[in-house]
Write a protein that holds these residues in place. Structure first.
Motif, PDB file in Angstrom:
ATOM      1  N   GLN A 166       3.866   5.792  -5.602  1.00 49.66           N
ATOM      2  CA  GLN A 166       3.861   5.793  -7.070  1.00 49.66           C
ATOM      3  C   GLN A 166       2.803   6.744  -7.603  1.00 49.66           C
ATOM      4  N   SER A 167       1.654   6.793  -6.940  1.00 48.26           N
ATOM      5  CA  SER A 167       0.587   7.687  -7.375  1.00 48.26           C
ATOM      6  C   SER A 167       1.005   9.148  -7.241  1.00 48.26           C
ATOM      7  N   VAL A 168       1.587   9.492  -6.098  1.00 45.80           N
ATOM      8  CA  VAL A 168       2.051  10.864  -5.884  1.00 45.80           C
ATOM      9  C   VAL A 168       3.153  11.216  -6.865  1.00 45.80           C
ATOM     10  N   SER A 224       3.703   9.959  -9.870  1.00 50.70           N
ATOM     11  CA  SER A 224       3.213  10.102 -11.244  1.00 50.70           C
ATOM     12  C   SER A 224       2.514  11.436 -11.428  1.00 50.70           C
ATOM     13  N   GLU A 225       1.812  11.931 -10.399  1.00 48.56           N
ATOM     14  CA  GLU A 225       1.176  13.243 -10.481  1.00 48.56           C
ATOM     15  C   GLU A 225       2.231  14.336 -10.591  1.00 48.56           C
ATOM     16  N   ASP A 265       0.833  -1.206   0.000  1.00 47.86           N
ATOM     17  CA  ASP A 265       0.000   0.000   0.000  1.00 47.86           C
ATOM     18  C   ASP A 265       0.869   1.259   0.000  1.00 47.86           C
ATOM     19  N   HIS A 297      -1.091  19.234  -7.122  1.00 42.20           N
ATOM     20  CA  HIS A 297      -0.551  17.934  -6.758  1.00 42.20           C
ATOM     21  C   HIS A 297      -1.111  17.519  -5.398  1.00 42.20           C
ATOM     22  N   ARG A 298      -1.416  16.253  -5.272  1.00 38.95           N
ATOM     23  CA  ARG A 298      -1.824  15.717  -3.979  1.00 38.95           C
ATOM     24  C   ARG A 298      -0.584  15.520  -3.124  1.00 38.95           C
ATOM     25  N   ASP A 335       2.094   1.792  -3.519  1.00 38.08           N
ATOM     26  CA  ASP A 335       1.030   2.297  -4.386  1.00 38.08           C
ATOM     27  C   ASP A 335       0.822   3.794  -4.195  1.00 38.08           C
ATOM     28  N   GLU A 336       0.793   4.260  -2.948  1.00 40.17           N
ATOM     29  CA  GLU A 336       0.571   5.691  -2.709  1.00 40.17           C
ATOM     30  C   GLU A 336       1.738   6.524  -3.222  1.00 40.17           C
TER      31      GLU A 336
END
Length: 286
Positions: A94-96, A98-99, A88, A107-108, A91-92
């Motif tokens: 990688q998401s941040v 990629s943004e 998990d 951006h988050r 995943d988080e």
């Protein structure tokens, strides 16, 4: 500064690059994504004091950046923590990451930072992958240091330009960046009186009683270009590079916007170099 012979310590196949076949995050997920790790949570937003605002007035600093994980104002700087499966966490991050690579204005912010995770005990599969590095460090550098700090090597896994508050360690540290970058803002031990170290007589007495030398923190904002701030040295450590950090050197650390993977080996100061931990007074009748 980053070691010139880093290639002797860091095999090329252990240097990752985001979004390529060498990316280490999918490998981490596949190896030990089911294992739970402790993650740090960002500190609450900080409101600068009037004195801090006056000192920084007219100095365009670089205070804007990612969230800070750790609060030097607290007795326990890293008390805001949680436990998450490593998968998990990956995943988080990688998401941040990629943004951040999309170059948009919104951006988050990253909400977690897996820091100081003992690799041998918590992530044994990753420890096996890193065995060439551990063996190389032991072969080339082990004789230069004192005993290895328990729990190291440790993993630091972040993204979104995460930051660590200003502090110094009483140990000799080898920081090996495997993916992304780390920016170290360094201040020498001689600058301590200007960096607002936290603690005091009570904390010093507790350390003396326990016979240990702790890390020392400061709530001084190292990223603000304030008047009267001691001169700092900025060192960027890139993937595949190694930074040796002597004990007592103050450092605030910022990771890259993309996912960053770092491994840290810690050692007690070597007595051969004249460095010793302080020792408690031992009375003959005790």
């Amino acid at each position: 500064e980053p070691a010139n012979d880093a290639a002797a310590l860091v095999p090329e196949d252990l240097v990752g690059h985001t979004g390529t076949a060498s990316d280490l995050l999918p490998r981490l997920r596949a190896l030990c994504g089911q294992r739970e790790v402790m993650v740090r949570l960002p500190r609450p937003p900080r409101v600068a004091s009037l004195w801090e605002r006056l000192r920084s007035e007219g100095h365009a600093g670089d205070a804007q950046g990612g969230p800070t994980f750790g609060d030097a104002r607290e007795r326990a700087p890293y008390r805001r923590v949680d436990r998450r499966p490593l998968g998990d966490v990956v995943d988080e991050l990688q998401s941040v990451g990629s943004e951040a690579n999309e170059n948009t204005d919104q951006h988050r912010e990253v909400g977690i930072y897996a820091a100081n995770v003992p690799i041998e005990n918590i992530l044994p599969e990753f420890a096996e992958l890193l065995r060439p590095i551990s063996t190389g460090v032991a072969h080339h550098l082990r004789s230069a240091f004192g005993p290895q700090v328990p729990g190291t090597p440790s993993l630091y896994l972040g993204a979104g330009s995460q930051r660590t508050p200003l502090h110094f360690d009483p140990t000799e540290n080898l920081t090996i960046v495997l993916q992304g970058t780390k920016l170290f803002r360094l201040f020498p031990p001689s600058a301590s009186s200007q960096l607002q170290p936290r603690g005091g007589m009570l904390a010093a007495a507790a350390c003396w009683t326990a016979g240990v030398v702790p890390a020392v923190y400061s709530d001084f904002d190292a990223w603000m270009a304030a008047s009267g701030r001691p001169a700092a040295a900025d060192v960027v450590v890139r993937a595949g590079e190694v930074l040796y950090l002597p004990p007592g050197w103050w450092h605030a650390v910022a990771g890259s916007a993309e996912p960053n993977v770092t491994v840290v080996f810690g050692y007690a100061p070597s007595e051969a170099k004249g460095a010793r931990y302080f020792q408690r007074l031992r009375l003959p009748f005790l």
